[in-house]
Design an enzyme around this catalytic site. Structure first.
Site, short mmCIF file in Angstrom:
data_model
loop_
_atom_site.label_atom_id
_atom_site.label_comp_id
_atom_site.label_asym_id
_atom_site.label_seq_id
_atom_site.Cartn_x
_atom_site.Cartn_y
_atom_site.Cartn_z
N ASP A 143 0.08 -6.16 0.17
CA ASP A 143 -1.10 -6.59 -0.59
C ASP A 143 -0.72 -7.87 -1.31
O ASP A 143 0.16 -7.87 -2.18
CB ASP A 143 -1.52 -5.52 -1.60
CG ASP A 143 -2.01 -4.24 -0.93
OD1 ASP A 143 -2.70 -4.35 0.10
OD2 ASP A 143 -1.72 -3.15 -1.44
N CYS A 185 0.84 -1.19 0.00
CA CYS A 185 0.00 0.00 0.00
C CYS A 185 0.88 1.25 0.00
O CYS A 185 1.80 1.37 0.82
CB CYS A 185 -0.91 0.00 1.23
SG CYS A 185 -1.86 1.52 1.42
N GLY A 230 -9.71 -5.34 5.49
CA GLY A 230 -10.82 -4.55 5.97
C GLY A 230 -12.16 -5.01 5.43
O GLY A 230 -13.07 -4.20 5.23
#
EC number: 1.7.1.13
Length: 274
Positions: free
Chosen positions: A188, A181, A250
């Site tokens: 990621d 990120c 998330g």
């Protein structure tokens, strides 16, 4: 707006009352210009987002849940920053809606406005969750190759192709895609599938190239577009499609698809790590 201005990487106040203003758009233009993409895009496609933490109240106060899927066109001027998307979806938790259709229509309106283009939204009800089965990418796995590498920043010079030989058509994939990120530095993790028609691409070089993203900072969509542009330029395929599926963070996973020929949008499959 820039990523640095977004909620990403900052302490956030979580609200459970619907708030469309939580969505934070980021323009695609700057990242594209950095890799030589102008107004005339060399591809079309979509970004498929899956949201697994969507809940709201029905008119009688009973919580409802669904898995949401969003299809953001690649030619939209903006993407939505992922943490702001999470905060936005979380704001539905204590808000009453008359129906699932009302939730879908609200999300479609808000996300389309943020992206600057029409975004398709699909909600999967709990009684259909059993159909969300795991699948695998089709094609030849590059990960079987036993090789050495020490390049961990994107390097298009690793890409080689038999430019003077007869063209081939093949599909290959790797589960070794990793980037970071650009705001938080968090990893990621992803898988990428490449289908092409054109000069035979050297598999070892392609795998080394995919691995070279390991220390790169970039949003999912930007990484896939860079892969597309680099392969197109270095290997000169007549047809090219790049599809990546990233693990969720998330409660969201992001799965960009780019192609330069008339190819149906890919299945919204769910890989093992998703």
């Amino acid at each position: 707006m820039t990523p640095e201005q977004s909620p990403l990487g900052k302490a956030s106040t979580y609200t459970e009352q619907y708030d469309a203003s939580l969505l934070f758009p980021i323009a695609r233009k700057n990242a594209r210009e950095a890799i030589g993409i102008g107004a005339q895009l060399p591809f079309f496609g979509t970004d498929i987002w899956n949201a697994y933490e969507l809940s709201w109240l029905n008119a009688r106060g009973k919580p409802q849940i669904a898995v949401a899927t969003f299809f953001v066109p690649a030619d939209s001027p903006n993407i939505v920053e992922s943490k702001s998307f999470k905060l936005y979806l979380g704001s539905f938790a204590q808000t009453a809606f008359e129906s699932m259709d009302a939730v879908r229509d609200t999300i479609r309106r808000d996300v389309s406005a943020s992206c600057g283009a029409t975004v398709s939204v699909h909600l999967t009800a709990p009684y259909k969750f059993g159909k969300l089965q795991m699948e695998e990418f089709e094609g030849l796995s590059l990960d079987r190759l036993d090789l050495d590498t020490d390049v961990y920043q994107p390097d298009a010079s690793l890409l080689k192709a038999a430019l003077h030989e007869a063209p081939v058509e093949e599909t290959v994939f790797s589960n070794l895609l990793k980037s970071n990120c650009p705001v938080t530095g968090q990893p990621d993790w992803g898988s990428v599938q490449i289908h092409y028609v054109g000069p035979q691409i050297d598999h070892a070089g392609l795998l080394r190239y995919i691995i070279s993203y390991r220390n790169h900072t970039g949003f999912h969509e930007q990484c896939v577009e860079r892969i597309f542009v680099d392969v197109l330029k270095a290997c000169k395929p007549v047809k090219l499609a790049v599809y990546a599926r990233y693990t969720r963070r998330g409660g969201l996973d992001i799965n960009p698809f780019r192609t330069n020929y008339n190819l149906p949008m890919p299945d919204n499959m769910r890989l093992a790590r998703q």
